[in-house]
Design an enzyme around this catalytic site. Sequence first.
Site, short mmCIF file in Angstrom:
data_model
loop_
_atom_site.label_atom_id
_atom_site.label_comp_id
_atom_site.label_asym_id
_atom_site.label_seq_id
_atom_site.Cartn_x
_atom_site.Cartn_y
_atom_site.Cartn_z
NE ARG A 30 -4.17 -1.73 0.37
CZ ARG A 30 -4.24 -3.02 0.04
NH1 ARG A 30 -3.22 -3.62 -0.53
NH2 ARG A 30 -5.34 -3.70 0.25
CB SER B 75 -8.61 -1.64 4.21
OG SER B 75 -8.85 -2.90 3.67
CD GLU C 31 -5.59 0.99 2.39
OE1 GLU C 31 -5.99 1.43 1.29
OE2 GLU C 31 -5.89 -0.13 2.82
N1 EPU Z 1 -10.29 -10.87 10.19
C1 EPU Z 1 -11.00 -10.90 11.39
N2 EPU Z 1 -12.03 -10.02 11.55
C2 EPU Z 1 -12.41 -9.14 10.60
C3 EPU Z 1 -11.68 -9.10 9.39
C4 EPU Z 1 -10.62 -9.97 9.21
O1 EPU Z 1 -10.70 -11.69 12.29
O2 EPU Z 1 -13.37 -8.41 10.83
C5 EPU Z 1 -9.22 -11.84 9.97
C6 EPU Z 1 -9.71 -12.93 9.02
O3 EPU Z 1 -10.32 -13.98 9.70
C7 EPU Z 1 -8.44 -13.39 8.37
C8 EPU Z 1 -7.61 -12.13 8.35
O4 EPU Z 1 -8.17 -11.24 9.29
O5 EPU Z 1 -7.78 -14.34 9.16
C9 EPU Z 1 -7.48 -11.50 6.98
O6 EPU Z 1 -8.75 -11.11 6.51
P1 EPU Z 1 -9.05 -10.84 4.95
O7 EPU Z 1 -8.59 -12.00 4.17
O8 EPU Z 1 -10.47 -10.41 4.84
O9 EPU Z 1 -8.06 -9.69 4.55
P2 EPU Z 1 -7.64 -8.34 5.27
O10 EPU Z 1 -6.24 -8.48 5.73
O11 EPU Z 1 -8.68 -8.01 6.30
C10 EPU Z 1 -6.69 -7.27 3.07
C11 EPU Z 1 -6.77 -5.94 2.34
C12 EPU Z 1 -8.09 -5.82 1.60
C13 EPU Z 1 -8.18 -6.97 0.60
C14 EPU Z 1 -8.09 -8.29 1.41
C15 EPU Z 1 -8.07 -9.51 0.51
C16 EPU Z 1 -5.41 -4.41 3.65
C17 EPU Z 1 -5.41 -3.24 4.56
N3 EPU Z 1 -6.62 -4.86 3.29
O12 EPU Z 1 -7.72 -7.29 4.06
O13 EPU Z 1 -8.04 -4.59 0.85
O14 EPU Z 1 -9.40 -6.93 -0.13
O15 EPU Z 1 -6.85 -8.33 2.15
O16 EPU Z 1 -6.85 -9.62 -0.14
O17 EPU Z 1 -4.35 -4.90 3.30
C18 EPU Z 1 -8.71 -2.30 0.72
O18 EPU Z 1 -7.50 -2.02 0.71
O19 EPU Z 1 -9.61 -1.42 0.65
C19 EPU Z 1 -9.11 -3.71 0.87
C20 EPU Z 1 -10.39 -4.06 1.02
#
Ligand code: EPU
Length: 337
Positions: free
Chosen positions: A162, A237, A333
């Site tokens: 990012r 995010s 972010e």
């Molecule tokens: N998780 C939780 N609770 C929540 C959300 C997530 O426990 O409310 C845990 C999930 O269980 C999982 C982990 O966090 O173990 C990762 O969750 P997820 O795969 O949904 O990905 P993320 O890390 O929450 C990132 C990006 C998203 C992108 C997703 C999928 C960032 C800041 N965010 O989210 O990007 O869509 O991966 O690749 O890196 C964006 O930038 O606007 C965005 C949506």
Amino acid sequence: MNVQNDISLKPYNTFGIDVKAKYFISISSVEDLKKVFSSEKFPQKFILGGGSNMLLTKDIDALVIHLNLKGKTVIEHTENEVLVQCQAGENWHEFVLWVLEHNFGGLENLSLIPGNVGTSPIQNIGAYGVELKDTFHACEALNLETLAIETFTNTDCKFGYRNSIFKQDVKGKYIIINVTFKLTTNEHKLHTNYGAITSELEDNSINQPTIQDVSKAVIAIRESKLPNPKEIGNSGSFFKNPVISKEAFLKLQNNFPDAPHYIVSETEIKVPAGWLIEQAGFKGKRFGNYGVHKKQALVVVNYGGASGKDIFELSKLIQKTVARIFGIPIEAEVNII
Ligand code: EPU
């Protein structure tokens, strides 16, 4: 040039925050963009792309320049690859759909990300195991001091998680006017290892997915977890996933053995901010007309009529609470204006 006064920016930011631009102009050619920057009439200027990565907390006392440069073209075709150039004002997802219609591969995992093409390199958008930098070839940008158009290659952009040169060394000094992507025309390299994609494809009994299948899977996953900004104001995010030292992570794991994490390097571990925020009790919490999304704690939402200040205060409260409980700082972010 058609400069308007006191224009509401509500339709121009995905959070749907109703603040005003003192002056507003929509620009659809590079010539007009240069004209605006060579004129001394409006010394304060503010560039608006897709408005998908910003939280507006106050009226903008400047000339707001809405970048509306349009067009997408194939500029080079080789046996297995194609260079596609897209102008900055094109909507990102519409561009991805266009690319898929032509059966060009590489952007399918980035389906449905809000925002415009011109802002996509600034934060190196990423999702489901793919980042913009994986297909980014080059971009052209207007140097706001010299008004010359300069080219930035992939290495020039210094992409990170990012992050890019446009958020660091040259912040505020350039306007990206177009982006060129290097995409595959056959032998597409699929990235389907991300858990949610694998299960989405399995649920639909797709064993040999096409790039279009991957895109459909990503769209289904995003629609099930992330609010549609056309219905509920949000900026994707709100926070970045923090990267912490191995020692700090071992401490966290001691207290929370199930803490999800990804290994970044031998010494660094990334922890999902969404998990930290959920553990801190904020997931699905509503404070009047704003709150934290019920299906993804990383996303702060405006249910309608919230002010940017309210949302900013909530983000501060989340940061403070997470820091108090876990000792881990989480960084926004989105750009706070
Ligand atoms: N998780 C939780 N609770 C929540 C959300 C997530 O426990 O409310 C845990 C999930 O269980 C999982 C982990 O966090 O173990 C990762 O969750 P997820 O795969 O949904 O990905 P993320 O890390 O929450 C990132 C990006 C998203 C992108 C997703 C999928 C960032 C800041 N965010 O989210 O990007 O869509 O991966 O690749 O890196 C964006 O930038 O606007 C965005 C949506």
